[in-house]
Structure formats: C-alpha cells, structure tokens
Design a protein around this motif. Sequence first.
Motif, PDB file in Angstrom:
ATOM      1  N   THR A 188      11.938 -16.495  15.221  1.00 35.80           N
ATOM      2  CA  THR A 188      12.386 -15.975  13.920  1.00 35.80           C
ATOM      3  C   THR A 188      13.462 -14.912  14.064  1.00 35.80           C
ATOM      4  OG1 THR A 188      10.688 -14.236  13.861  1.00 35.80           O
ATOM      5  CG2 THR A 188      10.094 -16.399  12.936  1.00 35.80           C
ATOM      6  N   ALA A 189      13.637 -14.422  15.288  1.00 40.84           N
ATOM      7  CA  ALA A 189      14.633 -13.362  15.548  1.00 40.84           C
ATOM      8  C   ALA A 189      14.385 -12.129  14.682  1.00 40.84           C
ATOM      9  CB  ALA A 189      16.056 -13.893  15.338  1.00 40.84           C
ATOM     10  N   ASN A 190      13.103 -11.862  14.409  1.00 44.76           N
ATOM     11  CA  ASN A 190      12.710 -10.698  13.603  1.00 44.76           C
ATOM     12  C   ASN A 190      13.304 -10.713  12.199  1.00 44.76           C
ATOM     13  OD1 ASN A 190      10.997  -9.398  15.468  1.00 44.76           O
ATOM     14  ND2 ASN A 190      12.768  -8.563  16.555  1.00 44.76           N
ATOM     15  N   LYS A 191      13.588 -11.885  11.682  1.00 41.25           N
ATOM     16  CA  LYS A 191      14.093 -12.029  10.324  1.00 41.25           C
ATOM     17  C   LYS A 191      13.013 -12.652   9.434  1.00 41.25           C
ATOM     18  CE  LYS A 191      18.912 -12.610  11.810  1.00 41.25           C
ATOM     19  NZ  LYS A 191      20.083 -13.518  11.804  1.00 41.25           N
ATOM     20  N   PRO A 192      13.077 -12.467   8.111  1.00 43.00           N
ATOM     21  CA  PRO A 192      12.078 -13.080   7.218  1.00 43.00           C
ATOM     22  C   PRO A 192      12.036 -14.603   7.396  1.00 43.00           C
ATOM     23  CG  PRO A 192      13.395 -11.468   6.047  1.00 43.00           C
ATOM     24  CD  PRO A 192      14.060 -11.655   7.372  1.00 43.00           C
ATOM     25  N   PHE A 193      10.855 -15.166   7.273  1.00 40.24           N
ATOM     26  CA  PHE A 193      10.723 -16.610   7.460  1.00 40.24           C
ATOM     27  C   PHE A 193       9.587 -17.159   6.603  1.00 40.24           C
ATOM     28  CE2 PHE A 193       7.558 -14.842  10.213  1.00 40.24           C
ATOM     29  CZ  PHE A 193       6.569 -15.809  10.394  1.00 40.24           C
ATOM     30  N   ASN A 194       9.667 -18.439   6.335  1.00 40.71           N
ATOM     31  CA  ASN A 194       8.567 -19.178   5.719  1.00 40.71           C
ATOM     32  C   ASN A 194       7.887 -19.993   6.812  1.00 40.71           C
ATOM     33  OD1 ASN A 194      10.947 -19.642   3.191  1.00 40.71           O
ATOM     34  ND2 ASN A 194       9.137 -18.368   2.903  1.00 40.71           N
ATOM     35  N   PHE A 195       6.639 -20.335   6.549  1.00 39.98           N
ATOM     36  CA  PHE A 195       5.864 -21.030   7.582  1.00 39.98           C
ATOM     37  C   PHE A 195       5.090 -22.190   6.969  1.00 39.98           C
ATOM     38  CE2 PHE A 195       1.793 -21.589   9.838  1.00 39.98           C
ATOM     39  CZ  PHE A 195       2.272 -21.943  11.094  1.00 39.98           C
ATOM     40  N   ALA A 196       4.969 -23.284   7.735  1.00 38.89           N
ATOM     41  CA  ALA A 196       4.197 -24.448   7.280  1.00 38.89           C
ATOM     42  C   ALA A 196       3.496 -25.092   8.463  1.00 38.89           C
ATOM     43  CB  ALA A 196       5.102 -25.463   6.589  1.00 38.89           C
ATOM     44  N   LEU A 197       2.373 -25.710   8.179  1.00 42.61           N
ATOM     45  CA  LEU A 197       1.615 -26.454   9.190  1.00 42.61           C
ATOM     46  C   LEU A 197       1.409 -27.876   8.703  1.00 42.61           C
ATOM     47  CD1 LEU A 197      -0.208 -26.723  11.738  1.00 42.61           C
ATOM     48  CD2 LEU A 197      -2.119 -25.992  10.271  1.00 42.61           C
ATOM     49  N   ILE A 198       1.784 -28.845   9.522  1.00 44.36           N
ATOM     50  CA  ILE A 198       1.510 -30.253   9.237  1.00 44.36           C
ATOM     51  C   ILE A 198       0.387 -30.689  10.167  1.00 44.36           C
ATOM     52  CG2 ILE A 198       2.427 -32.596   9.204  1.00 44.36           C
ATOM     53  CD1 ILE A 198       5.173 -31.462   8.688  1.00 44.36           C
ATOM     54  N   ALA A 199      -0.780 -30.974   9.595  1.00 44.59           N
ATOM     55  CA  ALA A 199      -1.956 -31.326  10.401  1.00 44.59           C
ATOM     56  C   ALA A 199      -2.789 -32.358   9.658  1.00 44.59           C
ATOM     57  CB  ALA A 199      -2.792 -30.081  10.704  1.00 44.59           C
ATOM     58  N   GLY A 200      -3.622 -33.045  10.417  1.00 43.69           N
ATOM     59  CA  GLY A 200      -4.480 -34.065   9.808  1.00 43.69           C
ATOM     60  C   GLY A 200      -5.536 -33.475   8.899  1.00 43.69           C
ATOM     61  N   GLY A 201      -6.216 -32.418   9.344  1.00 43.89           N
ATOM     62  CA  GLY A 201      -7.261 -31.823   8.508  1.00 43.89           C
ATOM     63  C   GLY A 201      -7.467 -30.361   8.812  1.00 43.89           C
ATOM     64  N   ASN A 202      -6.645 -29.807   9.694  1.00 46.93           N
ATOM     65  CA  ASN A 202      -6.784 -28.413  10.090  1.00 46.93           C
ATOM     66  C   ASN A 202      -6.111 -27.504   9.068  1.00 46.93           C
ATOM     67  OD1 ASN A 202      -7.597 -26.300  11.644  1.00 46.93           O
ATOM     68  ND2 ASN A 202      -6.116 -26.608  13.280  1.00 46.93           N
ATOM     69  N   SER A 203      -6.442 -26.216   9.093  1.00 43.18           N
ATOM     70  CA  SER A 203      -5.792 -25.236   8.215  1.00 43.18           C
ATOM     71  C   SER A 203      -4.904 -24.332   9.050  1.00 43.18           C
ATOM     72  CB  SER A 203      -6.837 -24.403   7.466  1.00 43.18           C
ATOM     73  OG  SER A 203      -7.470 -23.506   8.367  1.00 43.18           O
ATOM     74  N   ASP A 204      -4.047 -23.568   8.363  1.00 44.95           N
ATOM     75  CA  ASP A 204      -3.121 -22.681   9.085  1.00 44.95           C
ATOM     76  C   ASP A 204      -3.681 -21.276   9.261  1.00 44.95           C
ATOM     77  OD1 ASP A 204      -3.060 -21.758   6.522  1.00 44.95           O
ATOM     78  OD2 ASP A 204      -0.896 -21.937   6.238  1.00 44.95           O
ATOM     79  N   HIS A 205      -4.977 -21.096   8.997  1.00 45.46           N
ATOM     80  CA  HIS A 205      -5.572 -19.763   9.059  1.00 45.46           C
ATOM     81  C   HIS A 205      -5.473 -19.156  10.457  1.00 45.46           C
ATOM     82  CE1 HIS A 205      -8.223 -20.725   5.317  1.00 45.46           C
ATOM     83  NE2 HIS A 205      -6.960 -20.512   5.029  1.00 45.46           N
ATOM     84  N   GLY A 206      -5.593 -19.986  11.488  1.00 43.95           N
ATOM     85  CA  GLY A 206      -5.530 -19.475  12.851  1.00 43.95           C
ATOM     86  C   GLY A 206      -4.186 -18.845  13.164  1.00 43.95           C
TER      87      GLY A 206
END
Length: 408
Positions: free
Chosen positions: A314-332
Amino acid sequence: IAYSRSSWNPNLMPFFSLFSLYILYKAVNGEKIKLFILCGFLLGIAMQLHYLATFLGVIIACYIFLTRSILVQGYSLQKSVFRTLRDYFYVLLGFLIGWSPFLAFEVRHDFPNIRSIINFVLRGQETGGNIQFFTIIENVFFRLFGRLVANFPPPEQVALGAHPNIALWYYATLFLGIASIALLFYKLIKNFKDKDQFQRIGLFVVWFIFGVGLFGFYKKPIYDYYFGFMFPLPFLLVGLIIVSIYTNLPHFVRLRRTSRGKHELILKKIGQILALVIFAVLVWINLQGVPFRYPPNRQLAQVEEISKFVINKTANKPFNFALIAGGNSDHGYRYFFTLWDKNPITIENPKKDPERKTVADQLLIVCETQPCFPLGNSLWEIAGFGRAEIENEWNVSVVKVYKLQHYN
C-alpha cells in the motif's frame, strides 16, 4: 484430540457432559442437595456451548425419574414423587445459575439468540424430512462408534463396496458397537437387584438410549460434533467389553463340569489374547488419523504473512480491501490490520457517500480461490471500487494478491 486443538464452544461439551453425569450419579447415590445443584449448574454451562445440550437435560431428567421410580424400596409412592420433584427443583436451580450469563445477555440485547433458535426450529429448511426414524438411529449408532472409536472415514469420503477392507472395517465396527450395547444391557439385567450397580449401569443405559434415540426426531443434517455430549460414552462401553473379554470370557461360555477347570484356563488365555488384539487394532487404527502426524497448516501465521504483504504494497497510502473466498471471512486479515493501525477504508454506498470519499486510489484483493477473476467481481468491496484495472499481482503463501487501480 482433533476437536481439542481448536477453540470452538462445542469442543468443551465432552468434558461438561461427562462431568455433569458423574455428579448426577453421585447426587442420586448420595442424596446430596449441593450435588444436584452442581449438576444443574454444569448443564447450564453445557447449554451455552451447544443447543443439543437439551438432549443432555432429557437424559438427566429421565435418569432421576427412573432411579426414583424403580428403586423405591422402603418409600411410598407419595414420598417417591416428592423426592423426584425435589431433585428436579435443585437441578433447575443450578441450571438457572449456570445459564444466567446467557439469560442476562439475552435480556439486555432483546433475546437475539432465543429468537434465532425459535426461527431455526420453526422455519429452518429441513433436509431429510423423509428419512425414517430408525434409519437416523442406525446412522447415529454406527457413527458414534465408527467415527469416534474406530476412526471410520466420513460417508462422503468412502463407499462401502469400494474395497473388501472397507466392508470388513465397517462390519467389525458395527459388531463392536452392538456387542458393547448387548453387554451393557446384560449387566443391567444381571444386577437388577443390586441398587448401586443398577444405578451405575442404568446411567449408561439412559445416556445411550436417549442420547441416540432423540436424534431420530432431528430432521436436519447431523454433524459429528453434535455427538459432543456423547463423546465419552462409546469409549467407556468399548473399554467395558475389552475388560470383560480379558477377565471374564469363561463366564460367557457354558462348560461341562467335568472339564471346567482346564477349559476355563484355556478360555481365559484366549480372552486375554483376544482383548489385547482388539485393543491393539483400535490403537493402530486411531494412530493413522491423529492430527499431529501431519504438518500443521499454520493458518494464523499464513494470515499474518499475507496481511503484512498487503500492507507493504500500500506504500502507506489509503487503500480499500477485499477478499475473494469460497466461504471464509476477511476477519482474520482485518484483525492484523487493526492490530497494526492500518485499517482499510470501507467503501460506503453512494447515497451515504455521494462524493466517493471512501473510495481510495488502490484496492488490494486477496484471492483464496483459484482460478480467480477480480475484475468485474460482484463482491461489493470490488464493485464499489468502480471500473478498475490490475496494476500488479503476486503469489503469496497459499493465496494470490492483486492490486487494482482505477481504469485510466
């Protein structure tokens, strides 16, 4: 062992079910009020671990009723009824104490769990409503011994006729389970007049009959961890039959008086060898499946490594995040982002954010499924970012990480 290696509320059920039933036996045998309260307290804790602890509650209630109604020597009917109701009262009192944290939470938050349970029971999609009662019982009975004691693979992983060894494994397990239950009922009948023995063996009988029988009315999928309140039972029953074969095989065989001494000695040796063979085979089979024979997947370390890689890109810049998974969540991943004070910006709906201030200049995507196609994905974290193009992509640990930028 497998369930004890992860932190999940149903994993504590075997301990609390065995402990509560042991305390119940001591309470009934010793007529101690504080033990009845403690039994109810343990049941209250078990009920917070999994709702199938209601089966355990039925077992406790039935055992109290049967011991107070059958073993009534020296008591009038009126006194037996009074003792039964008294025991129920103290168990209920302990149960309310043990269940009080759950009740307090429900009262404070408008009963979310209780409403969910009611909706699940009344409106949940039934899977297997046409399955007959005895078919479910047969399935549960075999899995109780097969999945726990004999390490038999799950039905979806093996076909019974695929290999002769699988069939032998299945029928040997089934015979072991039937023999264990037959011996249990034999000992119950044999010790009918012995109050202490009858109470002790009767607890196992009630545990088995109601533990297995109540599943016959359950029309939804039955997972292995549902048997948590019965986990100790098949091991105790198989242990009972192994010890009985080792010590008492001659008592189960009719011998002529003229040759009883010699034949008893031979049968005793046969029983000892047979018991040791059964025990050794069970140990060997279970050693094939113990989890620590295989290298761990180290999921926590993997998630931390991937999260650190994402932050570095991210180079210490603001970013958005997404996870593409079969059934997992992005909580980790978000856990580590929060821990390092590097939280991604959550993209808001255009109605809440008409100026699109929550959309950063870069979107980092973790793909846990392969093949992965991040562009045009319908996931809101991606669709909300708008039209994009792939700036770069990397293979990290067991996943693929994409960095997207707005389409130029």
